[in-house]
Design an enzyme around this catalytic site. Structure first.
Site, PDB file in Angstrom:
ATOM      1  N   ASN A  37       0.827  -1.224   0.000  1.00  0.00           N
ATOM      2  CA  ASN A  37       0.000   0.000   0.000  1.00  0.00           C
ATOM      3  C   ASN A  37       0.858   1.269   0.000  1.00  0.00           C
ATOM      4  O   ASN A  37       0.329   2.374   0.104  1.00  0.00           O
ATOM      5  CB  ASN A  37      -0.980   0.003   1.185  1.00  0.00           C
ATOM      6  CG  ASN A  37      -0.269   0.080   2.518  1.00  0.00           C
ATOM      7  OD1 ASN A  37       0.961   0.138   2.573  1.00  0.00           O
ATOM      8  ND2 ASN A  37      -1.027   0.086   3.599  1.00  0.00           N
ATOM      9  N   LEU A  38       2.168   1.092  -0.081  1.00  0.00           N
ATOM     10  CA  LEU A  38       3.127   2.207  -0.125  1.00  0.00           C
ATOM     11  C   LEU A  38       2.998   3.130   1.095  1.00  0.00           C
ATOM     12  O   LEU A  38       3.307   4.313   1.015  1.00  0.00           O
ATOM     13  CB  LEU A  38       2.988   3.007  -1.435  1.00  0.00           C
ATOM     14  CG  LEU A  38       3.171   2.198  -2.726  1.00  0.00           C
ATOM     15  CD1 LEU A  38       3.058   3.107  -3.964  1.00  0.00           C
ATOM     16  CD2 LEU A  38       4.521   1.478  -2.757  1.00  0.00           C
ATOM     17  N   ALA A  78       3.127  -5.604   7.081  1.00  0.00           N
ATOM     18  CA  ALA A  78       2.697  -5.567   8.484  1.00  0.00           C
ATOM     19  C   ALA A  78       2.805  -4.150   9.004  1.00  0.00           C
ATOM     20  O   ALA A  78       3.497  -3.309   8.423  1.00  0.00           O
ATOM     21  CB  ALA A  78       3.599  -6.479   9.331  1.00  0.00           C
ATOM     22  N   TYR A 143       1.694  -5.760  19.512  1.00  0.00           N
ATOM     23  CA  TYR A 143       2.494  -6.217  18.370  1.00  0.00           C
ATOM     24  C   TYR A 143       3.031  -7.632  18.600  1.00  0.00           C
ATOM     25  O   TYR A 143       2.908  -8.516  17.742  1.00  0.00           O
ATOM     26  CB  TYR A 143       3.662  -5.240  18.125  1.00  0.00           C
ATOM     27  CG  TYR A 143       4.603  -5.686  17.041  1.00  0.00           C
ATOM     28  CD1 TYR A 143       4.331  -5.417  15.708  1.00  0.00           C
ATOM     29  CD2 TYR A 143       5.763  -6.403  17.349  1.00  0.00           C
ATOM     30  CE1 TYR A 143       5.184  -5.842  14.704  1.00  0.00           C
ATOM     31  CE2 TYR A 143       6.626  -6.827  16.355  1.00  0.00           C
ATOM     32  CZ  TYR A 143       6.335  -6.547  15.038  1.00  0.00           C
ATOM     33  OH  TYR A 143       7.180  -6.981  14.052  1.00  0.00           O
ATOM     34  N   VAL A 186      15.281   1.974  15.755  1.00  0.00           N
ATOM     35  CA  VAL A 186      16.150   2.824  16.573  1.00  0.00           C
ATOM     36  C   VAL A 186      17.417   3.263  15.828  1.00  0.00           C
ATOM     37  O   VAL A 186      17.880   4.394  16.006  1.00  0.00           O
ATOM     38  CB  VAL A 186      16.484   2.121  17.916  1.00  0.00           C
ATOM     39  CG1 VAL A 186      17.292   0.850  17.705  1.00  0.00           C
ATOM     40  CG2 VAL A 186      17.204   3.061  18.857  1.00  0.00           C
ATOM     41  N   GLY A 270       5.382  -1.341  26.620  1.00  0.00           N
ATOM     42  CA  GLY A 270       5.440  -2.544  25.778  1.00  0.00           C
ATOM     43  C   GLY A 270       6.841  -2.938  25.355  1.00  0.00           C
ATOM     44  O   GLY A 270       7.028  -3.956  24.697  1.00  0.00           O
TER      45      GLY A 270
HETATM   46  C1  UD2 Z   1      11.744  -4.071  16.432  1.00  0.00           C
HETATM   47  C2  UD2 Z   1      10.903  -4.001  15.195  1.00  0.00           C
HETATM   48  C3  UD2 Z   1       9.745  -4.921  15.341  1.00  0.00           C
HETATM   49  C4  UD2 Z   1      10.156  -6.310  15.769  1.00  0.00           C
HETATM   50  C5  UD2 Z   1      11.126  -6.271  16.936  1.00  0.00           C
HETATM   51  C6  UD2 Z   1      11.776  -7.610  17.204  1.00  0.00           C
HETATM   52  C7  UD2 Z   1      11.035  -1.799  14.107  1.00  0.00           C
HETATM   53  C8  UD2 Z   1      10.434  -0.446  13.968  1.00  0.00           C
HETATM   54  N1  UD2 Z   1      10.432  -2.643  14.970  1.00  0.00           N
HETATM   55  O1  UD2 Z   1      10.993  -3.582  17.567  1.00  0.00           O
HETATM   56  O2  UD2 Z   1       9.041  -4.943  14.114  1.00  0.00           O
HETATM   57  O3  UD2 Z   1      10.646  -7.031  14.693  1.00  0.00           O
HETATM   58  O4  UD2 Z   1      12.187  -5.366  16.696  1.00  0.00           O
HETATM   59  O5  UD2 Z   1      12.597  -7.517  18.326  1.00  0.00           O
HETATM   60  O6  UD2 Z   1      12.025  -2.124  13.471  1.00  0.00           O
HETATM   61  N2  UD2 Z   1      14.692   3.251  21.349  1.00  0.00           N
HETATM   62  C9  UD2 Z   1      15.351   4.290  21.987  1.00  0.00           C
HETATM   63  N3  UD2 Z   1      15.286   5.516  21.409  1.00  0.00           N
HETATM   64  C10 UD2 Z   1      14.605   5.786  20.258  1.00  0.00           C
HETATM   65  C11 UD2 Z   1      13.934   4.705  19.613  1.00  0.00           C
HETATM   66  C12 UD2 Z   1      13.998   3.454  20.192  1.00  0.00           C
HETATM   67  O7  UD2 Z   1      15.952   4.115  23.034  1.00  0.00           O
HETATM   68  O8  UD2 Z   1      14.583   6.953  19.826  1.00  0.00           O
HETATM   69  C13 UD2 Z   1      14.762   1.915  21.956  1.00  0.00           C
HETATM   70  C14 UD2 Z   1      13.402   1.300  22.189  1.00  0.00           C
HETATM   71  O9  UD2 Z   1      12.844   1.735  23.399  1.00  0.00           O
HETATM   72  C15 UD2 Z   1      13.768  -0.173  22.188  1.00  0.00           C
HETATM   73  C16 UD2 Z   1      14.953  -0.255  21.211  1.00  0.00           C
HETATM   74  O10 UD2 Z   1      15.440   1.066  21.078  1.00  0.00           O
HETATM   75  O11 UD2 Z   1      14.183  -0.595  23.462  1.00  0.00           O
HETATM   76  C17 UD2 Z   1      14.578  -0.782  19.845  1.00  0.00           C
HETATM   77  O12 UD2 Z   1      13.442  -0.055  19.389  1.00  0.00           O
HETATM   78  P1  UD2 Z   1      12.885  -0.213  17.901  1.00  0.00           P
HETATM   79  O13 UD2 Z   1      11.659   0.608  17.796  1.00  0.00           O
HETATM   80  O14 UD2 Z   1      13.978  -0.007  16.918  1.00  0.00           O
HETATM   81  O15 UD2 Z   1      12.579  -1.762  17.809  1.00  0.00           O
HETATM   82  P2  UD2 Z   1      11.770  -2.798  18.727  1.00  0.00           P
HETATM   83  O16 UD2 Z   1      12.771  -3.711  19.365  1.00  0.00           O
HETATM   84  O17 UD2 Z   1      10.759  -2.124  19.570  1.00  0.00           O
END
Ligand code: UD2
Length: 302
Positions: A37-38, A78, A143, A186, A270
């Protein structure tokens, strides 16, 4: 790399971050249809040799047409954001669970092999690390629960209807084209902050760990799952090495010698704490070997 050949393939989410890299690998030896869906993917990321249908995974008519006559389905479409699922659990469920079951029904009708993009988030708070595929599943976010449910449906579709499903439980995937605005991964966020000289924002105490796996290795795992995966099974896809988010922030700061400071902000609802897989099952049964490490790859993402 063992890659499928001479097949008719549907890649949902094939214009997105992971899907578009997968399509690039598949398209030279297969007929590839992309359904996307872009919303976060881009038209220009889809290889010209693939056929793009621009539609949502919940558009039942478009999905029926796209899946007609396929031998193999890679289901990458997804909502990928844990944070979004906490903000909008009903919407996230429709995309991540309901649409997946409907696609499994099509796989059953078409007798197509089905490779599912599952997630490390299904394990939630692990009892011990490294996490083995059979370990307990205690998701901490909508999720994680959605991915767990769909992962289980894959197993069930094999057991009940003999659909050749394989679930790949991705850990934290990174690489070129990872762009998702406020809901991005991140690494993308930290690089962006470092580039702008803004504070690098660590959620919580930064002691949470993640295993960052390069998108090329994830593509390889998908190809291996399609050619060697045991139907009904699930495999962890990571590197087997994890890093704390605090250390990741410091690594970004040191690598790019940015003026950004590392600051702490509120922990995310979460969020999982420890995330470090055992990848032995994928190594043993798929022949999967991760080839890239974060230390070497960061610079090329800059
Ligand atoms: C990622 C994937 C998800 C799933 C999962 C598997 C993404 C967006 N999500 O979720 O789809 O596959 O991995 O483990 O790729 N954080 C910070 N600062 C920021 C942003 C994030 O500290 O500005 C932390 C966040 O709180 C978390 C970690 O970095 O502890 C990773 O966050 P994320 O959003 O990259 O990925 P995650 O693990 O929630």
């Amino acid at each position: 790399m063992d890659t499928p050949t001479d097949q008719s393939i549907l890649v949902t989410g094939g214009a997105g971050f992971i899907g578009s890299h997968l399509v690039e690998t598949l398209v030279s030896d297969n007929d590839v249809v992309v359904l996307d869906n872009l919303s976060s993917g881009r038209r220009e990321w889809v290889d010209d040799r693939a056929t793009l249908t621009e539609a949502d995974i919940q558009d039942t008519q478009a999905v029926s047409q796209a899946v007609d006559g396929v031998d193999l389905i890679f289901h990458e479409a997804a909502n990928v954001s844990v944070e979004y699922s906490v903000d909008a659990p009903v919407e996230s469920h429709k995309t991540n669970v309901d649409a997946t079951i409907r696609l499994l029904e099509h796989a059953r009708e078409e007798d197509a092999r089905f490779i599912y993009a599952s997630s490390a988030a299904i394990y939630g708070t692990p009892e011990s690390v490294p996490i083995d595929e059979a370990d307990s599943k205690k998701p901490t976010s909508p999720y994680g629960l959605e991915k767990h449910t769909a992962d289980e449906y894959c197993r069930l579709y094999h057991e009940l209807y003999s659909v050749e499903t394989v679930a790949l439980r991705y850990f934290n995937v990174y690489g070129p084209r990872q762009r998702g605005g406020q809901y991005s991964g991140v690494i993308d966020i930290f690089l962006d902050q470092a580039r702008r000289g803004e504070d690098i924002t660590v959620h919580g105490d930064g002691e949470q760990t993640r295993d960052f796996v390069h998108v090329d290795d994830v593509v390889a795992a998908n190809c291996l799952a399609a050619t060697h995966g045991t139907p009904g099974k699930a495999y962890n896809v990571g590197t087997g090495n994890s890093i704390t988010i605090k250390d990741l922030a410091q690594l970004v700061k040191d690598t790019f010698e940015t003026t950004s400071a590392v600051t702490r902000v509120d922990a995310r609802d979460g969020d999982i704490e420890q995330s470090c897989p055992s990848i032995q099952k994928a190594q043993r049964e798929l022949g999967f070997e991760p080839s890239r490490s974060l230390d070497n790859e960061l610079e090329s993402l800059w």
